[in-house]
Each structure stands twice: as structure tokens, then as C-alpha cells.
Design a protein around this motif. Structure first.
Motif, PDB file in Angstrom:
ATOM      1  N   VAL A  72     -47.637-114.093  60.153  1.00  0.00           N
ATOM      2  CA  VAL A  72     -46.891-115.008  59.182  1.00  0.00           C
ATOM      3  C   VAL A  72     -45.410-114.693  59.329  1.00  0.00           C
ATOM      4  N   GLY A 110     -51.580-118.004  63.457  1.00  0.00           N
ATOM      5  CA  GLY A 110     -50.445-117.592  62.818  1.00  0.00           C
ATOM      6  C   GLY A 110     -49.981-118.822  62.164  1.00  0.00           C
ATOM      7  N   ARG A 111     -48.962-118.685  61.155  1.00  0.00           N
ATOM      8  CA  ARG A 111     -48.391-119.661  60.469  1.00  0.00           C
ATOM      9  C   ARG A 111     -47.007-119.481  60.161  1.00  0.00           C
ATOM     10  N   ILE A 154     -43.967-120.788  57.931  1.00  0.00           N
ATOM     11  CA  ILE A 154     -43.935-121.423  56.613  1.00  0.00           C
ATOM     12  C   ILE A 154     -42.476-121.753  56.478  1.00  0.00           C
ATOM     13  N   SER A 195     -36.954-116.641  49.571  1.00  0.00           N
ATOM     14  CA  SER A 195     -38.592-116.824  49.707  1.00  0.00           C
ATOM     15  C   SER A 195     -38.987-116.577  51.270  1.00  0.00           C
ATOM     16  N   VAL A 207     -42.460-114.606  51.679  1.00  0.00           N
ATOM     17  CA  VAL A 207     -43.438-115.078  52.393  1.00  0.00           C
ATOM     18  C   VAL A 207     -43.971-113.964  53.424  1.00  0.00           C
ATOM     19  N   VAL A 235     -39.835-122.320  54.213  1.00  0.00           N
ATOM     20  CA  VAL A 235     -39.554-122.265  52.841  1.00  0.00           C
ATOM     21  C   VAL A 235     -38.057-122.917  52.443  1.00  0.00           C
ATOM     22  N   GLU A 236     -37.776-122.849  51.178  1.00  0.00           N
ATOM     23  CA  GLU A 236     -36.805-123.407  50.570  1.00  0.00           C
ATOM     24  C   GLU A 236     -35.418-122.468  50.532  1.00  0.00           C
ATOM     25  N   GLY A 254     -47.513-112.413  53.473  1.00  0.00           N
ATOM     26  CA  GLY A 254     -48.060-112.167  54.745  1.00  0.00           C
ATOM     27  C   GLY A 254     -48.509-110.836  55.091  1.00  0.00           C
TER      28      GLY A 254
END
Lengths: 394, 300
Positions: free
Chosen positions: A30, A54-55, A57, A64, A68, A59-60, A72
Motif C-alpha cells: 500500500v 497492491g494499491r 492511493i 494523508s 495511508v 490522496v489529497e 496499510g
């Protein structure tokens, strides 16, 4: 190994992806991804990689991105990200949290000057700002060193004797955006080198609250355990280097390198790409018969004080190059070296003359000529002064 | 409180255990129990940022939470939960990931994180227990504090109206958003079950009395929520995909005075009861219009 002509960022992004992919037989990978110059290609490469498990992400914010990674990692995944400069500053709260949670997250810190005023060029002040965050810190001098250190960092961070996150510093633009020929590892070898992550304190079907309230006694014990883990890093890193050589057939750089220090009167300490330029200057001047040496600092947390003291014990004069500035105090590497040149790390009194040089701040080019001027100053120096500002032209 | 160092204590045994540090009359205590009843034994991981909710756990090595719980940094609950939910999904685990947060972590410091997780439609349930105050730090204003209310940082009464977080969340077009009343158990449990069976981002807003901060009687908490619903201050409704509305309870003519007279936080020189009534009427005019124009589907 596949030899390829790549930028530092593409080399780093690719290597992070291979490390994440290597955990597909366990709980996967992650990454929280957020762009900032000059690291952006790293998170772009991670988003583009087709993970089996797997990911990544998008984010903003950097804050974050690290959150994350923490979620994860606590759920058992191999986690990593990259940032720079003010992005690292924005991420800081969660960088500390990841250290205190003992999560083996790997972060590429592509060195960039903190602003305002805004400046995107290299300066180690951003990663050095994280020196107290319970993260290991590695400073890399080349594309190859960067790739190798990423793999070493996962191996050491995830070792049950360590369980600390790692920042790997890469010079912005000088490495991130230039191309060099690099041995990029094969997935199969990375799979062999990085065993499946089994985080002992990952979330399971147990009523455990991770990171809740503690009292002073437990807090002191928690910090002491982190210090004990830090002190184990050099030995575990040495094992990881040996294992790296067995798996990849090539020996990576160690925790620091002492070059010509056995017979040198004058020794310069430097990190990252400044050390590579310095090596050329030192070798040229040695050819002229000058007794000059260097120490390239790579492992900054834990700082290998005893080993560096041992390397500097014979020098009459030591100069430190700091591409960073701690206002009101001077260069940060200088402070570490000054502590290393005293008991209990260096005994017998006296010790070498120590001079700090603030150079290349804000990404100014640290050329061979500038380094030669610094060496001239140091060789002629009878007494140390306050940190010296060595201005550069561009 | 049980000790988490024994295997016995580490068994998952419900969400909030006896012995937690919540004040008497805290809405959160009942909210946790009803969440547990609504989920009917489903496995979950809690992500709790800085708020009374994490203080409720007590100090290491004990924990009042009977489920795996992460104490997150203040602004991070929805992002930490995104990481947890991603790994759950990668490993085909059906455990729910639940954020349990105060209004500070939702309306204020955590709103960027919340907004981003909602926009990505992360597969998690986000529950805000809204006590309309920074309760953990002794009662300062948040953007969830209603107009005219006295807090330690609005000693004359707050000048600005409460932020409409439901409208903000609906604007993200998330699959499900609903308000929860601690005085309407069937409605509460039904909404928990709806959130449980919905995939994607689910947002639940619970009005959570704080006798310490509201200067109210602990025994009045449930009745205060009931009164807030009846007088129209706290509408009970659901929003599907951010576009289709269902109103679950309408005002029944109960006067606002029945709500505010029992909370000393409303004893403010600035309180304008007529303006408050106009605000409630305007809120209902808007809600009735959207619910009539964009109604929820049958069976939603």
C-alpha cells in the motif's frame, strides 16, 4: 540485473514497486501518493505499476499519504511513499507517528530547499528536519546507491530486531532528474532478498488499541526500546549488505566510507552527490602528494559516531560540508561530527581541529573549484571558527 | 477494566467495554452500544483520531475497546482507514473499517482528509459523534458549534451558524449519508444496517450530548436528543448517492425552548430565539423541497 539508463526518480519508483510487488505472497503493498517537485515521477511510476496485490492511493496531501501508509502497514502491507521539502514538512506529524508506531515504512526524501521563498533545488534541510522522528536516515550519493539503499532499507526496517521506518535521501535534480546507467534488480531476486513482511503488531482479530494513551514510565520505556533498536541497526545493516551481495552479486555501499583517512592530515566529511565531487578533488590532490582524505557519511540515523571517530582519529584537521542550515546553530552534520570527536567516541584529549562549511545551500552548484578552495582554507587553518558560509555563484 | 496483556482481554468482545472513561450521559457510550447491536457481530476495525473517543479507551496496557483499534493522529482517521480498508480488500477480508470521530476531527481539522476519502469513495463507514464542541480539551468552539452557544472560546455566544456537514457530504455524491438519533433506536439500527450492506463511503452523523460541555444533566441526554429531533433542530434523514433524500421524522411542534432551557450553554445574552426559529424553518423548507423533488427510491 538489467542495466538501464534511467533518472534517479525512475530508478527509485521502479525499485519501490519491485519491493512492494515482492510482498504479494503475504499481505500486499500500500502506498499513499501525493506529488511534489522534484519527487513527482516516483509516485507517478508507482501509480502506473501493475501490482499483483497492491494499491497506490492518490490522496489529497502528504499528511494523508503517510496516514495511508500507516493504515496499510498496520494492516500488514509493505508500505512506502516519497516526498520533498514542504511536503515533508506537511507530513511531519505522521512521520513521527509512523516512527513511534514502529512501522517499517520506506520513504524516499528527494532533497529540496524548504520555503518560502520558494526554491525547488537541492538542500538536505528537509530530510534532516526529521532527524528526531525515530526513522533511520540514509544519504545516497548516486543512482545506483539509491536503488541499492532502497532494498537494504526494506530489509533492515522489516527485521524484527529493528522495526523502524527509513528515509532515503536523494539529491533533487542532481540525481532525481539526471540519467545514469544503473543495475536495476530483477523481480525474482527482489523476491528472494525481501522475505514476506510479518509485522508482529499488525491488526489481528484481537482487542488491541494501537497508539493509545500511555504514562511517563511507559513512554520512557518506549523511547528506550526505539534507541535500542537504533543501536542494533549497524550490525543488522552489515548482515543485510552481505545478503545483498549473495543475492545480487554486487556489494552495495556501507554505512559510511573512509577514504585515505589512514595517512591524511586533512579530512573532509560530506554526504550525497557532494561526496562524489569531493572524491574527484581529493584524488587529484593526492596525486600531487597532498595528505588529504574524506569520509562519506551515508547512515545519519543512527549516527555511527564511534566508527566515524575511529576514521577521523588520525586527522589533524577535519572539515564538514553542510548543505543545510540549522539557524542559530550551524550545519547539522557538523554538530554530529563534533559530538563524535569527544569521549566516549574519541578518547585521548585534543582531537582534530574541526571546521564547518555551509555550502551549496538552496541548490547552489558545489563545483570542484569550490571544494578545492575549502580544502585550501582547511589546510592553512590554525584555529576553528564559527560555521563558514561558502557562497557559490549559481 | 480488563487488562489487555492477557489473552482473555485480547479477545474481541464487543465495541465499548464497561470501565471506559466516558462521562455520565455521554452520547458516545450509547452510540457505541447501538453500533454494536446494529452490526450484529460483524468484525470491524476502529480508526479513532484525537477526541474523547480515544481517551475513552483508557491508558496502556488496558483498553476499553473490544475490537482492534488504531489511535490515529487528529486529522488522519479517514486516510488511515483508507490504508486499512485497502489491505482488507486486497486480502479478501470482509471486516468493516469504521472511523469513529468527534466534530473537531470531522468538521474542522480532518475535513480535507474526510473529503478526499469520500471523493475516492473508499469502502469505509465514517461516524461522527457530534457534541458540537472540542470536549476533550474542555469545551472550545468548533465549526459544529451552533450559533449563540457559549464555549470557552465564545464566551459571549458563537456568532456564526453551525456548518452543514450533511450538505457537504451529500455534495460528494457518496452512496449513503444519514443522521442518527440516540432517541430513535429502530431508526438508528436500521441505518447502521443500511450502512453495513452498502459499499463505498458511508457517512453517519450522530448528535451526541456532552453534559460536561453542554452544561446539562446527564440523565437528560437521550431526552435532549429526542427534543432536538421533535423541535426540528436535528433533522433525521438519509441521502442516497448524494442526490435522493428521505426524511425519517418531522418536527411535531415541540418548542425550541424545551431544548435550550435545559442546557446552560445557551444562556447567552446574544441568543435570538426568533432568529433561531427562522433558521429551523428555513432548514426544513429546504429539506422538504429537496426530499419532495428528489425522493429516495422504494426499498432504499
Amino acid at each position: 540485473m538489467a542495466r538501464a539508463l534511467v533518472t534517479g526518480n525512475h530508478a527509485a519508483g521502479h525499485t519501490l514497486a519491485l519491493a512492494g510487488e515482492a510482498n504479494r505472497s503475504a499481505r500486499g503493498a500500500v502506498c499513499g501518493a501525493y506529488p511534489i517537485t522534484p519527487q513527482t515521477e516516483i509516485v507517478e511510476d508507482l501509480r502506473a505499476f501493475e501490482f499483483t496485490k497492491g494499491r497506490v492511493i492518490p490522496v489529497e496531501s502528504e499528511h494523508s499519504a503517510m496516514a495511508v501508509c500507516m493504515g496499510g502497514a498496520l494492516a500488514g502491507a509493505r508500505s512506502f511513499t516519497a516526498s520533498s521539502s514542504n511536503g515533508l514538512a506537511y507530513m511531519t506529524e505522521n512521520i513521527f507517528a509512523a516512527g513511534y508506531y514502529r512501522l517499517p515504512i520506506v520513504l524516499i526524501g528527494v532533497n529540496r530547499t524548504l520555503g518560502p521563498p520558494w526554491n525547488i533545488w537541492v538542500d538536505q534541510g528537509d530530510t534532516l528536519m526529521m532527524r528526531d522522528a525515530a526513522w533511520m536516515q540514509f544519504y545516497t550519493e548516486s543512482h545506483q546507491d539509491l536503488v541499492d539503499t532502497i532494498l537494504l532499507a526494506f530489509r533492515v526496517a522489516e527485521d524484527p530486531r529493528i522495526l523502524l521506518p527509513a528515509i532515503i535521501a536523494e539529491d533533487g535534480f542532481v540525481v532525481s532528474h539526471t540519467q545514469m546507467i544503473v543495475d536495476l534488480p530483477e523481480q525474482e531476486l527482489v523476491d528472494r532478498y525481501l522475505p514476506p513482511l510479518d509485522l508482529p503488531h499488525r491488526l489481528r482479530d484481537q482487542a488491541v488499541t494501537v497508539g493509545g494513551m500511555i504514562y511517563p514510565r511507559e513512554t520512557a520505556k518506549h523511547r528506550h526500546e526505539i534507541e535500542d533498536a537504533m543501536q542494533r541497526v549497524p550490525a543488522v545493516l552489515a548482515e543485510a549488505i552481505d545478503e545483498f551481495e549473495r543475492v545480487f552479486g554486487r556489494r552495495p555501499h556501507g554505512l559510511f566510507s573512509a577514504e585515505h583517512t589512514e595517512d591524511a592530515d586533512t579530512v573532509i566529511v560530506a554526504c550525497n552527490t557532494m561526496a562524489r565531487t569531493l572524491r574527484r578533488v581529493v584524488n587529484q590532490r593526492r596525486e600531487r602528494g597532498e595528505r588529504i582524505g574524506m569520509v562519506k557519511a551515508k547512515l545519519f540515523r543512527p549516527f555511527p559516531r564511534a566508527a566515524i571517530a575511529q576514521a577521523l582519529r588520525k586527522a589533524k584537521r577535519v572539515g564538514v560540508l553542510d548543505r543545510n542550515h540549522s539557524p542559530g546553530s550551524g550545519g547539522i552534520f557538523w554538530q554530529e561530527i563534533a559530538t563524535s570527536l569527544r569521549p566516549p567516541y574519541l578518547n585521548g584529549g585534543g582531537g582534530p581541529l574541526l571546521q564547518d562549511y555551509l555550502v551549496g545551500l538552496g541548490g547552489g552548484d558545489v563545483t570542484p573549484e569550490i571544494l578545492s578552495e575549502i580544502i585550501d582554507d582547511l589546510v592553512a587553518r590554525k584555529t576553528p571558527e564559527e560555521p563558514l558560509w561558502k557562497e557559490v555563484l549559481a | 477494566m480488563t487488562t489487555a496483556t492477557t489473552d482473555q482481554a485480547m479477545l474481541c468482545d464487543g465495541i465499548l467495554r464497561p470501565g471506559n472513561t466516558n462521562c455520565a450521559g455521554c452520547g458516545m457510550s450509547l452510540g457505541h452500544q447501538w453500533l454494536e447491536q446494529g452490526l450484529e457481530g460483524a468484525k470491524l476495525t476502529l480508526c479513532i483520531p484525537a477526541c474523547c473517543g480515544i481517551v475513552a479507551a483508557g491508558a496502556f496496557p488496558t483498553s476499553a475497546y473490544g475490537v482492534p483499534t488504531i489511535a490515529c493522529t487528529f486529522a488522519s482517521a479517514a486516510a488511515v482507514a483508507s490504508g486499512v480498508a485497502a489491505v482488507r480488500q486486497l486480502n479478501h477480508e470482509d471486516d468493516l473499517t469504521v472511523c469513529w470521530t468527534g466534530d473537531g476531527g470531522t468538521y474542522d481539522i480532518g475535513i480535507a482528509t474526510l473529503s478526499a476519502a469520500a471523493e475516492r469513495n473508499e469502502d469505509l463507514i465514517y461516524i461522527c459523534y457530534d457534541n458540537e464542541i472540542y470536549g476533550n480539551t474542555g469545551g472550545q468552539r468548533s465549526s459544529a458549534t451552533p450559533q449563540w452557544v457559549k464555549t470557552s472560546t465564545t464566551v459571549e455566544g458563537k456568532a456564526e451558524p453551525k456548518k452543514d456537514i450533511m450538505a457537504i457530504m451529500a455534495a460528494h455524491r457518496i452512496p449513503y449519508a444519514a443522521t442518527l438519533s440516540l432517541a430513535h433506536r429502530d431508526d438508528f439500527l436500521r441505518k447502521i444496517r443500511t450502512a453495513q450492506k452498502t459499499r463505498g463511503f458511508r457517512f453517519l452523523l450522530m448528535l451526541s450530548p456532552c453534559p460536561t460541555g453542554w452544561k446539562s444533566e446527564a440523565a437528560d441526554s437521550v431526552d435532549l436528543v429526542d427534543t432536538a429531533v421533535r423541535c426540528g433542530l436535528f433533522p433525521l434523514y438519509e441521502v442516497f448517492d448524494g442526490r435522493r433524500y428521505r426524511i425519517n421524522a418531522r418536527p411535531d411542534g415541540t418548542p425550541l425552548e424545551n431544548y435550550i432551557s435545559r442546557q446552560r450553554r445557551y444562556r447567552s445574552e446574544t441568543l435570538d430565539l426568533d432568529a433561531m426559529k427562522r433558521e429551523v424553518d428555513a432548514q426544513w423548507a429546504y429539506l422538504n423541497t429537496v426530499a419532495r423533488t428528489f425522493p429516495a427510491r422504494e426499498g432504499e
